[in-house]
Design a protein around this motif. Structure first.
Motif, short mmCIF file in Angstrom:
data_model
loop_
_atom_site.label_atom_id
_atom_site.label_comp_id
_atom_site.label_asym_id
_atom_site.label_seq_id
_atom_site.Cartn_x
_atom_site.Cartn_y
_atom_site.Cartn_z
N SER A 1 -101.41 32.67 -29.94
CA SER A 1 -100.49 33.79 -29.87
C SER A 1 -100.38 34.56 -31.18
CB SER A 1 -99.10 33.29 -29.46
OG SER A 1 -98.63 32.33 -30.41
N ASP B 1 -95.57 43.32 -28.19
CA ASP B 1 -94.10 43.42 -28.20
C ASP B 1 -93.63 44.70 -27.50
OD1 ASP B 1 -94.09 41.00 -29.57
OD2 ASP B 1 -94.25 42.00 -31.51
N THR C 1 -95.11 37.61 -22.65
CA THR C 1 -94.13 37.78 -23.73
C THR C 1 -94.57 38.69 -24.87
OG1 THR C 1 -95.01 35.77 -24.76
CG2 THR C 1 -93.09 35.53 -23.30
N HIS C 2 -95.88 38.84 -25.09
CA HIS C 2 -96.30 39.56 -26.31
C HIS C 2 -97.37 40.63 -26.11
CE1 HIS C 2 -93.98 37.02 -28.98
NE2 HIS C 2 -94.50 35.93 -28.41
#
Length: 387
Positions: free
Chosen positions: A379, A296, A272-273
C-alpha cells in the motif's frame, strides 16, 4: 538581514541578461580608434583602386581645359558640354572612392560591439546637463585614458611621418624634374604608398585600444554576488509564485485527467487508497491505456465520476496498486499486467451482457490476480518480496 549590494565588491562576470540590458541601452564596447583606422586604411585602399583612374581623368580634364579656345570659353553652351564631360570622366572614380570609404566607415564602427541602436541612448538625459557630471567626465579616468591615447596617436603618426619623409625625400624631390603627366602618375603612386604606410601606423594604437575597450566595458558591467542572486531569483521567479504556478498546472492537468474518466472502460480500485481508469481501443492500441489515476481524495473523485457516468468500478487492490505504480498517464499498461487486465475487461463485458439479459452472471474475479512478482507493491508502493 541581506547585505546591501552597493557595499559589495563587483567581482562577478556580467550575466547574459546584464549584457543584453546594457545593449538595449546602447552600451556596447566601441573603439573610436578602430573606426578611424578603418576609414583611413579604407581610403588608402580606395586610392590604390581608383587613384590611377582619377589621376588620368584629372590629367585629361586639365588637357582639355588648357586647350579651350577663347570662343569656347565665352560660349555658355560649349562650357556646359565641357563641364558635362568633366563630370563624366571624374564622377565615376570619385563615386567609387566615396562608396568604398562609406563601406569602410560602416564596417569599422560595427566591427567591435556589432550593430546597436537604442532609443534609450538617443533620448536626452538631464544628468548630462549637470556641470558637476561634466567636470567628472573631463577629469575622470576615462578622460585621462583618452588623453594618453591622443598623445600616443600623435607621437606614432608624427614619428612614422618623419621616417617616411626621410626615406622617400629624394623620390619626392624627383617628381618636379619629370614631365607633367609623369609627375602626376609618379605623385599618385608615391602618395598611395606614403598614405598607406602612414595609415597602417594607426593599427598599433588599435591593437591596444580595442582590447582595452572590451575589458573596460566588461569591467563597468561586472556584478556583485548579491546582484547575481537577485537576477537569478527574478529570472526563475519567486518561490511563492513558482509554487502557485505549479499548483495551477496540477489543477489543470487533473481537470484534463478527470474529463477522460467518462470514456474509460473500467475503474480498478483499492477500496481505501487507489483508483485507476483504463480504456481499451483495439483499433488504436495493442493494450489498454491508463487515462486517470489517483490516491486518497483524487481516488475518491475518480470513483465518484465513474459512478456518475456508469463506468464499472471493480475492486482489486493488488491490481490497482500495480497499475498505479507501473504505468504513466496516457501510456499502455506493461506486458506483465496484460493477463490480469484482460480478465477484468472480460468480466466487465460479461457483466454488461448479464445486465442486459443476454448472458449468465459472470464468475467473480479472484482475490489474487495473475500479477508478476516484480510488479507487485504494498500500500506504500514498496515492492513485495516473496520468501
Amino acid at each position: 538581514m541581506a547585505e546591501n549590494s552597493s557595499d559589495q565588491e563587483k567581482t562577478e562576470e556580467p550575466t547574459a541578461k546584464r549584457l543584453q540590458q546594457a545593449r538595449d541601452k546602447g552600451q556596447v564596447p566601441r573603439s573610436k580608434e578602430l573606426g578611424t583606422a578603418f576609414v583611413l586604411v579604407g581610403a588608402a585602399i580606395a586610392m590604390m583602386i581608383f587613384g590611377q583612374s582619377l589621376a588620368n581623368s584629372l590629367a585629361s580634364v586639365a588637357t582639355s581645359l588648357f586647350s579651350l579656345s577663347r570662343k569656347q570659353v565665352f560660349d555658355v553652351g560649349e562650357m556646359s558640354m565641357v563641364f558635362g564631360r568633366i563630370l563624366g570622366e571624374v564622377g565615376l572614380p570619385v563615386l567609387g572612392f566615396v562608396v568604398f570609404l562609406a563601406v569602410a566607415a560602416f564596417v569599422g564602427n560595427i566591427l567591435l560591439g556589432g550593430m546597436s541602436f537604442s532609443w534609450q541612448a538617443a533620448a536626452p538625459k538631464m544628468n548630462k546637463f549637470n556641470p558637476l557630471n561634466g567636470f567628472k567626465r573631463m577629469f575622470g579616468l576615462q578622460a585621462v585614458v583618452e588623453l594618453i591615447k591622443a598623445i600616443a596617436k600623435f607621437s606614432v603618426v608624427a614619428l612614422v611621418a618623419w621616417m617616411l619623409l626621410s626615406l622617400y625625400f629624394d623620390d619626392i624631390m624627383a617628381i618636379s624634374t619629370g614631365t607633367p603627366f609623369g609627375a602626376i602618375a609618379g605623385s599618385v603612386s608615391l602618395l598611395n604608398k606614403l598614405f598607406t604606410l602612414l595609415c597602417c601606423s594607426l593599427l598599433l594604437i588599435v591593437i591596444i585600444d580595442a582590447p582595452y575597450q572590451v575589458w573596460n566595458h566588461n569591467k563597468q558591467l561586472k556584478m556583485t554576488k548579491q546582484e547575481i542572486k537577485d537576477e537569478h531569483k527574478d529570472s526563475e521567479g519567486r518561490p511563492e509564485v513558482k509554487g502557485r504556478i505549479r499548483s495551477l498546472q496540477r489543477e489543470m492537468a487533473q481537470r484534463r485527467m478527470m474529463s477522460e474518466i467518462p470514456n474509460a472502460d473500467v475503474v480498478v480500485v483499492n477500496p481505501t487508497h487507489y483508483s485507476v481508469a483504463l480504456k481499451y481501443d483495439k483499433e488504436q492500441a495493442r493494450a489498454p491505456l491508463l487515462v486517470a489515476k489517483g490516491t486518497d481524495e483524487v481516488a475518491m473523485k475518480i470513483r465518484e465520476i465513474a459512478r456518475e457516468y456508469e463506468v464499472p468500478v471493480i475492486s482489486s487492490p493488488q491490481l490497482a496498486r500495480a497499475i498505479y505504480y507501473s504505468t504513466k498517464l496516457k501510456k499502455q499498461i506493461p506486458d506483465g499486467l496484460f493477463t490480469a487486465v484482460a480478465q477484468v475487461l472480460a468480466y466487465v463485458y460479461q457483466l454488461k451482457q448479464f445486465q442486459k439479459g443476454r448472458g449468465r452472471r459472470p464468475i467473480p474475479l479472484p482475490d489474487r490476480m495473475p500479477i508478476p512478482d516484480d510488479l507487485q507493491v504494498d500500500s506504500d508502493g514498496n515492492p513485495l518480496t516473496r520468501e
